[in-house]
Design a protein around this motif. Structure first.
Motif, PDB file in Angstrom:
ATOM      1  N   LYS A   5      35.367 -10.824  49.803  1.00 33.86           N
ATOM      2  CA  LYS A   5      35.239 -11.222  48.423  1.00 33.86           C
ATOM      3  C   LYS A   5      35.670 -10.133  47.494  1.00 33.86           C
ATOM      4  O   LYS A   5      35.554  -8.990  47.820  1.00 33.86           O
ATOM      5  N   THR A   7      34.913  -9.417  43.458  1.00 32.29           N
ATOM      6  CA  THR A   7      34.390  -9.613  42.122  1.00 32.29           C
ATOM      7  C   THR A   7      33.535  -8.406  41.872  1.00 32.29           C
ATOM      8  O   THR A   7      33.169  -7.737  42.778  1.00 32.29           O
ATOM      9  N   MET A   8      33.107  -8.140  40.730  1.00 35.07           N
ATOM     10  CA  MET A   8      32.191  -7.098  40.327  1.00 35.07           C
ATOM     11  C   MET A   8      32.006  -6.044  41.414  1.00 35.07           C
ATOM     12  O   MET A   8      31.447  -6.325  42.431  1.00 35.07           O
ATOM     13  N   LEU A  11      28.832  -5.635  43.834  1.00 36.36           N
ATOM     14  CA  LEU A  11      28.597  -6.821  44.646  1.00 36.36           C
ATOM     15  C   LEU A  11      29.676  -6.959  45.685  1.00 36.36           C
ATOM     16  O   LEU A  11      29.451  -7.337  46.809  1.00 36.36           O
ATOM     17  N   ASN A  98      37.572 -16.999  42.068  1.00 40.10           N
ATOM     18  CA  ASN A  98      36.921 -16.486  40.861  1.00 40.10           C
ATOM     19  C   ASN A  98      37.457 -17.153  39.599  1.00 40.10           C
ATOM     20  O   ASN A  98      36.711 -17.517  38.692  1.00 40.10           O
ATOM     21  N   ALA A 102      35.251 -19.356  37.113  1.00 41.84           N
ATOM     22  CA  ALA A 102      35.116 -18.855  35.739  1.00 41.84           C
ATOM     23  C   ALA A 102      35.640 -19.853  34.721  1.00 41.84           C
ATOM     24  O   ALA A 102      35.118 -19.954  33.601  1.00 41.84           O
ATOM     25  N   THR A 119      28.359 -13.823  46.948  1.00 41.68           N
ATOM     26  CA  THR A 119      28.835 -13.333  45.666  1.00 41.68           C
ATOM     27  C   THR A 119      28.590 -14.358  44.563  1.00 41.68           C
ATOM     28  O   THR A 119      28.055 -14.048  43.500  1.00 41.68           O
ATOM     29  N   LEU A 120      28.979 -15.599  44.821  1.00 45.06           N
ATOM     30  CA  LEU A 120      28.827 -16.641  43.793  1.00 45.06           C
ATOM     31  C   LEU A 120      27.369 -16.950  43.497  1.00 45.06           C
ATOM     32  O   LEU A 120      26.987 -17.180  42.340  1.00 45.06           O
ATOM     33  N   GLN A 123      25.947 -14.378  41.301  1.00 49.84           N
ATOM     34  CA  GLN A 123      26.460 -14.497  39.936  1.00 49.84           C
ATOM     35  C   GLN A 123      25.826 -15.657  39.182  1.00 49.84           C
ATOM     36  O   GLN A 123      26.053 -15.813  37.985  1.00 49.84           O
ATOM     37  N   ALA A 125      26.480 -18.859  39.907  1.00 49.08           N
ATOM     38  CA  ALA A 125      27.513 -19.877  39.752  1.00 49.08           C
ATOM     39  C   ALA A 125      27.240 -21.152  40.534  1.00 49.08           C
ATOM     40  O   ALA A 125      27.979 -22.129  40.401  1.00 49.08           O
TER      41      ALA A 125
END
Length: 505
Positions: A5, A7-8, A11, A98, A102, A119-120, A123, A125
């Motif tokens: 993954k 993202t950020m 994470l 992502n 988003a 990850t999601l 977040q 999500a």
């Protein structure tokens, strides 16, 4: 059949670890309905006259169009749901995922790798689905074990339908030239000394042949000879990674000995997997570290280049205590989740549940008995070539599996390729004797682990390669371990053990 993954940053590094640390059981208690999941009404009891919405599914990359696959049509007929399928790109799939999330793209089901899922969900999500599964998940609660349901949870709430690998199995092996063993009057090695003597004999009798080729520090069948079975092991009540166990020093010294005596490929440090395999299939190497899937993939080229050759498989070597073992492949493959943007969450659960009704699941995965597959006394076999034509891509459409029964049903897919099943069966015929479970098989992502794992693994590899090439000494192993500890290793061990304690409560 399985990601990472992006993202950020914090994470991201956390979830990347999952694929490195994973491993767990594909089986389950058929009587178990799922952790903290209460029996609920069947989705079939809802208003049958209510029109079903078209659903949108986003899955992992494949080289075919799911919308035109025969399974898609059968899924629609069996569930009553029209589905529009999309796939992530082959390159940078996480980046595309992502963007899609988003932007609020209204997918109803996301087929996620473990790292993507964690990850999601972190977040915010994804939608929690506890109540929806309790109300509409009659089939999935029967199909999926309680321990598996825990893998779809985050902070105590359920966010996804988990899908473990089809069958716990031993994947790693050493593939060798059985014909050369026969020619030289040798048997398949069972101990470290026998392996050494076999490689030495090959070098003497076949001077133009590389005794053992490969490209990785981890040679699992040799690990076994040092009782190093799993990535992590409990030692005096504490979990330790393989690199921290005293026998690892002996393993590295043994590999160094093989290298200095010309028994290990001189290009080991720079080989890529494809290069090592080319040496084996071209007849230039006697033995290679690999898997049952590698054996099948290499078979066509091997048969063409070495028509009189025959592959054999070495099982885990016995240690000084006579014991042997290897880490089983037993892991979470995917989590099927519903994004917050979905307006059809209840129907998404009903759809996934309908696919797990036993007769429907059998039909969607194997087809029709007598037409695409046969079954006798629990042994499933494909009818070729129609099985591949009708169900060759069935794996992509799974939203969870019938964990107990699919373990045997799945073997029909392997039986499509005789060499694949032969290799799988040769390596797994003594599964109960050799398979070892990694105690952190389903450890959730831990920030400090994710932050340090990649650099620690690279540090281990660098030391090993330098040792092989003579730029490092085995006498400095303890010094190396201290450096490993101070480079984040101690923090990783501490964090893993803090988690491990929670599993003992």
């Amino acid at each position: 059949m399985n990601g990472t993954k992006r993202t950020m940053s914090t994470l991201m590094s956390t979830v990347l670890t999952l694929s490195l640390l994973a491993g767990c059981s594909a089986g389950g208690n058929p009587e178990t309905k799922g952790a903290d999941l209460k029996p609920g009404a069947s989705s079939a009891s809802t208003d049958a006259n209510k029109p079903k919405p078209a659903l949108k599914v986003l899955g992992f990359n494949v080289a075919f169009d799911p919308n035109t696959d025969p399974v898609a049509k059968d899924v629609e007929e069996r569930t009553g749901y029209k589905v529009n399928y999309s796939v992530l790109p082959k390159d940078k799939p996480e980046e595309k995922l992502n963007i899609e999330i988003a932007s609020g793209t209204e997918y109803d089901i996301l087929d996620l790798t473990p790292s993507q899922f964690y990850t999601l969900v972190a977040q915010g999500a994804l939608q929690p689905i506890d109540e929806l599964v309790n109300k509409n998940g009659t089939n999935m609660k029967q199909a999926i074990s309680a321990s598996s349901w825990e893998l779809g949870k985050y902070n105590g709430k359920l966010y996804g339908v988990p899908q473990k690998n089809e069958r716990a199995n031993i994947e790693k092996t050493m593939i060798l030239r059985q014909d050369i063993l026969t020619e030289l009057g040798l048997k398949i090695p069972e101990t470290l000394d026998e392996l050494y003597q076999t490689l030495k004999t090959v070098k003497e009798k076949k001077p133009d042949m590389i005794p053992l080729t490969g490209n990785n520090m981890d040679v699992f069948m040799i690990y076994s000879g040092f009782n190093l079975y799993t990535d992590w092991s409990e030692v005096n009540g504490q979990l330790l990674p393989r690199i921290k166990q005293p026998a690892m020093k002996d393993y590295m010294a043994f590999m160094r000995k093989l290298y200095t005596e010309g028994l290990l490929d001189k290009d080991w440090a720079v080989n890529k997997t494809a290069q090592a395999q080319e040496k084996f299939v071209s007849g230039k190497s006697f033995m290679i570290s690999g898997s049952w899937n590698d054996a099948s993939n290499m078979n066509a080229a091997f048969t063409k280049n070495v028509p009189t050759g025959k592959m054999g498989y070495m099982l885990p070597l016995k240690g000084a205590d006579g014991k042997a073992g290897v880490q089983m492949e037993d892991k979470l493959l995917y989590v099927h989740a519903i994004p917050k943007s979905s307006k059809h969450a209840e129907d998404a659960i009903k759809f996934m549940d309908a696919k797990l009704q036993m007769d429907t699941f059998t039909f969607l995965t194997l087809g029709e008995k007598g037409t695409t597959f046969n079954e006798e006394n629990g042994v499933y076999s494909p009818i070729m070539p129609i099985f591949t034509e009708k169900r060759g891509n069935a794996y992509w459409f799974l939203d969870g599996i019938q964990e107990v029964k699919y373990a045997d049903m799945w073997l029909a897919r392997l039986r499509r390729t005789p060499t694949l099943f032969e290799a799988f069966n040769a390596i797994n015929k003594d599964f109960d004797k050799y398979a070892k479970k990694n105690p952190i098989a389903f450890m959730p992502p831990i920030e400090v682990v994710g932050k340090n794992q990649a650099s620690l693994t690279q540090k281990e590899t660098d030391y090993f390669i330098k040792l092989l090439l003579g730029g490092e000494s085995i006498e400095n192993f303890d010094k190396f371990i201290k450096d490993w500890d101070n480079s984040g290793g101690n923090d990783v061990v501490k964090a893993v053990n803090e988690w491990y304690k929670t599993t003992k409560k």
